[in-house]
Design an enzyme around this catalytic site. Structure first.
Site, mmCIF file in Angstrom:
data_model
loop_
_atom_site.group_PDB
_atom_site.id
_atom_site.type_symbol
_atom_site.label_atom_id
_atom_site.label_comp_id
_atom_site.label_asym_id
_atom_site.label_seq_id
_atom_site.Cartn_x
_atom_site.Cartn_y
_atom_site.Cartn_z
ATOM 1 N N LYS A 1 -8.586 -1.863 12.757
ATOM 2 C CA LYS A 1 -7.273 -1.606 13.361
ATOM 3 C C LYS A 1 -7.133 -2.302 14.716
ATOM 4 C CE LYS A 1 -5.235 0.984 10.272
ATOM 5 N NZ LYS A 1 -4.023 0.558 9.591
ATOM 6 N N TYR B 1 -13.010 1.331 10.022
ATOM 7 C CA TYR B 1 -11.564 1.600 10.034
ATOM 8 C C TYR B 1 -10.989 1.278 11.418
ATOM 9 C CZ TYR B 1 -7.340 4.584 9.643
ATOM 10 O OH TYR B 1 -6.058 5.079 9.634
ATOM 11 N N GLY C 1 0.841 -1.207 0.000
ATOM 12 C CA GLY C 1 0.000 0.000 0.000
ATOM 13 C C GLY C 1 0.866 1.242 0.000
HETATM 14 N N1 LIG Z 1 -2.212 9.228 7.121
HETATM 15 C C1 LIG Z 1 -2.589 9.313 8.396
HETATM 16 O O1 LIG Z 1 -2.891 10.405 8.934
HETATM 17 C C2 LIG Z 1 -2.623 8.073 9.234
HETATM 18 C C3 LIG Z 1 -2.357 6.837 8.679
HETATM 19 N N2 LIG Z 1 -2.407 5.717 9.477
HETATM 20 C C4 LIG Z 1 -2.152 4.419 8.911
HETATM 21 O O2 LIG Z 1 -0.939 4.445 8.141
HETATM 22 C C5 LIG Z 1 -1.077 3.612 7.008
HETATM 23 C C6 LIG Z 1 -0.712 4.385 5.744
HETATM 24 O O3 LIG Z 1 -1.592 5.481 5.625
HETATM 25 P P1 LIG Z 1 -1.689 6.343 4.285
HETATM 26 O O4 LIG Z 1 -0.423 6.309 3.542
HETATM 27 O O5 LIG Z 1 -2.274 7.645 4.725
HETATM 28 O O6 LIG Z 1 -2.792 5.521 3.494
HETATM 29 P P2 LIG Z 1 -3.527 5.913 2.140
HETATM 30 O O7 LIG Z 1 -4.984 5.660 2.343
HETATM 31 O O8 LIG Z 1 -3.076 7.279 1.703
HETATM 32 O O9 LIG Z 1 -2.920 4.856 1.107
HETATM 33 C C7 LIG Z 1 -3.306 3.496 1.109
HETATM 34 C C8 LIG Z 1 -2.686 2.814 -0.123
HETATM 35 O O10 LIG Z 1 -3.113 1.442 -0.112
HETATM 36 C C9 LIG Z 1 -3.315 1.044 -1.449
HETATM 37 N N3 LIG Z 1 -4.205 -0.139 -1.472
HETATM 38 C C10 LIG Z 1 -5.569 -0.195 -1.425
HETATM 39 N N4 LIG Z 1 -5.987 -1.467 -1.532
HETATM 40 C C11 LIG Z 1 -4.869 -2.258 -1.638
HETATM 41 C C12 LIG Z 1 -4.645 -3.653 -1.784
HETATM 42 N N5 LIG Z 1 -5.650 -4.534 -1.858
HETATM 43 N N6 LIG Z 1 -3.355 -4.102 -1.843
HETATM 44 C C13 LIG Z 1 -2.311 -3.232 -1.780
HETATM 45 N N7 LIG Z 1 -2.458 -1.898 -1.657
HETATM 46 C C14 LIG Z 1 -3.728 -1.418 -1.592
HETATM 47 C C15 LIG Z 1 -3.934 2.265 -2.122
HETATM 48 O O11 LIG Z 1 -3.760 2.213 -3.520
HETATM 49 C C16 LIG Z 1 -3.154 3.425 -1.444
HETATM 50 O O12 LIG Z 1 -2.035 3.808 -2.208
HETATM 51 C C17 LIG Z 1 -2.495 3.073 7.040
HETATM 52 O O13 LIG Z 1 -2.469 1.776 7.626
HETATM 53 C C18 LIG Z 1 -3.249 4.016 7.951
HETATM 54 O O14 LIG Z 1 -4.318 3.397 8.595
HETATM 55 C C19 LIG Z 1 -2.715 5.792 10.809
HETATM 56 C C20 LIG Z 1 -2.996 7.007 11.394
HETATM 57 C C21 LIG Z 1 -2.935 8.241 10.665
HETATM 58 C C1 LIG Z 2 -6.028 9.430 12.112
HETATM 59 C C2 LIG Z 2 -6.240 8.546 10.963
HETATM 60 O O1 LIG Z 2 -6.135 7.365 11.113
HETATM 61 C C3 LIG Z 2 -6.574 9.091 9.636
HETATM 62 N N1 LIG Z 2 -5.578 9.940 9.148
HETATM 63 C C4 LIG Z 2 -7.890 9.806 9.569
HETATM 64 O O2 LIG Z 2 -7.934 11.002 9.892
HETATM 65 O O3 LIG Z 2 -8.883 9.148 9.207
#
Ligand SMILES: NC(=O)C1=CN([C@@H]2O[C@H](COP(=O)(O)OP(=O)(O)OC[C@H]3O[C@@H](n4cnc5c(N)ncnc54)[C@H](O)[C@@H]3O)[C@@H](O)[C@H]2O)C=CC1
Ligand SMILES: CC(=O)[C@H](N)C(=O)O
Length: 357
Positions: A183, A179, A62
């Site tokens: 988690k 979500y 991802g």
């Molecule tokens: N960005 C934030 O503020 C926060 C993120 N997180 C966690 O950090 C991690 C990364 O977050 P982001 O980069 O923001 O996520 P994002 O939502 O921006 O990116 C997720 C990626 O997963 C890919 N994806 C979707 N289905 C898939 C599949 N079947 N196989 C492989 N890839 C797939 C999508 O194409 C996308 O590029 C996540 O687990 C999220 O829950 C946790 C807290 C805050």
């Molecule tokens: C805090 C998270 O997991 C995320 N960035 C959201 O705002 O949904």
């Protein structure tokens, strides 16, 4: 080690492959995991230098979301470009494709994922599938191959019955979003695999992550990213949360460094496998005030999105990360003023370049 050899073959294939032709997935489902080979138990981020042959091999799934590209950049500096493979189900932009190994990997496709490790090769239902089925695939393959596995969790893993100010590592977790539920499931499954099968599972609960180099994806904390883009581009920002909604937040550099540090922490320093990490906590009103110090003409209005507001009202206001600070020395670098300055510098410079070209 077999895993190292296996991933080496994947790296060679990835280097030889043309840019993949898969269509981007429109739904922003959050999932990312990275699985370096075991590093020595006395490894530490600041002191250990790996020899060329001793680098861990890392697979980021991802990886084209908000966090993966930056994480790959950080890990490649440390472990070498070709030791860190970025993967996703989307086609990478050409700068990402050319920055290092990239492969297509759908974590719902168990066979494909297993082949990669071996070397052969929003929407609710989808969010559940990716975050739950995908996680099961990753756990099984990581356990089978003795990988060290990192899975990110979130402040969203807590709910309205959790203590909110501050929220400790161990307390009631009854989130009401799919979500959050997925988690909590990931945290519990990872810990179960650790205790039952010895899987080296490590997990951080991230606050809202603020970064400048990708567009905000519509998460509850994403107002705190959007404000910077709008402030620089239009001088106006309409916030979808109430002005006094307090949430924990972190600048992306701190988030990526924490991820690397917990992955390199000696196992005997970890008193738990899932840690809260924190940096700062602010409300939209406080963030706006800090941005207005730099851009005094910024106009702020509020148009509350009641679904997001209800989610934010059930999430931690302040995150207690004492265990991470004590066990593996977690220390954030960015507080609100540095965050605002850095974001405005970055987005301001980008916007000047765009205007000039
Ligand atoms: N960005 C934030 O503020 C926060 C993120 N997180 C966690 O950090 C991690 C990364 O977050 P982001 O980069 O923001 O996520 P994002 O939502 O921006 O990116 C997720 C990626 O997963 C890919 N994806 C979707 N289905 C898939 C599949 N079947 N196989 C492989 N890839 C797939 C999508 O194409 C996308 O590029 C996540 O687990 C999220 O829950 C946790 C807290 C805050
Ligand atoms: C805090 C998270 O997991 C995320 N960035 C959201 O705002 O949904």
């Amino acid at each position: 080690m077999p895993v190292v050899r296996a991933l080496n073959r994947v790296v060679r294939q990835a280097l030889a492959a043309p840019p993949c032709g898969y269509q981007p997935l429109a739904v922003a489902v959050r999932n990312i995991s990275f699985s370096p080979r075991q590093v020595t138990s006395d490894a530490s981020f600041h002191s250990v230098s790996f020899s060329e042959t001793d680098h861990p091999k890392v697979l980021i799934t991802g990886g084209l979301g908000q966090l993966g590209v930056g994480l790959a950049k950080l890990l490649r500096k440390r472990f070498g470009k070709n030791n860190v493979i970025l993967s996703d189900i989307r086609k990478p932009p050409s700068n990402v494709f050319h920055s290092g190994p990239f492969i297509y990997s759908d974590i719902l496709d168990y066979k494909n994922l297993r082949e990669i490790v071996r070397g052969g090769g929003g929407e609710r239902a989808l969010a559940r599938a990716v975050n739950i089925t995908g996680l099961h695939n990753i756990l099984d393959i990581a356990a089978e191959h003795g990988l060290r596995l990192f899975v990110p969790s979130t402040i969203g893993a807590f709910g309205p019955t959790s203590p909110r100010n501050p929220t400790p590592d161990l307390c009631v977790q009854r989130p009401r979003t799919i979500y959050g539920v997925s988690k909590v499931h990931a945290e519990l499954m990872g810990e179960y695999y650790h205790h039952r099968y010895g899987l080296d599972f490590r997990c951080l609960r991230y606050p809202g992550i603020i970064s400048a180099d990708s567009q905000p994806g519509g998460g509850t904390t994403d107002y705190a990213v959007q404000i910077f883009h709008d402030a620089v581009k239009t001088g106006k920002f309409e916030c979808n949360l109430k002005p006094d909604t307090r949430l924990p937040m972190m600048y992306i550099d701190d988030c990526l460094r924490a991820t690397l540090e917990v992955m390199e922490a000696p196992a005997d320093t970890l008193s738990m496998r899932t840690y809260n990490i924190n940096a700062m906590s602010f409300t939209p009103e406080e963030l706006a005030r800090e941005v207005q110090r730099q851009l005094p003409d910024l106009q702020i209005t509020y148009d509350i999105d009641h679904v997001r507001q209800a989610i934010a009202d059930s999430w931690p206001m302040n995150f207690d990360d004492d265990n991470a600070r004590r066990d593996w020395g977690w220390k954030h670098e960015y507080d609100l003023p540095e965050l605002v300055q850095t974001m405005l510098n970055f987005i301001g410079a980008e916007s000047r370049v765009a205007q000039a070209s």
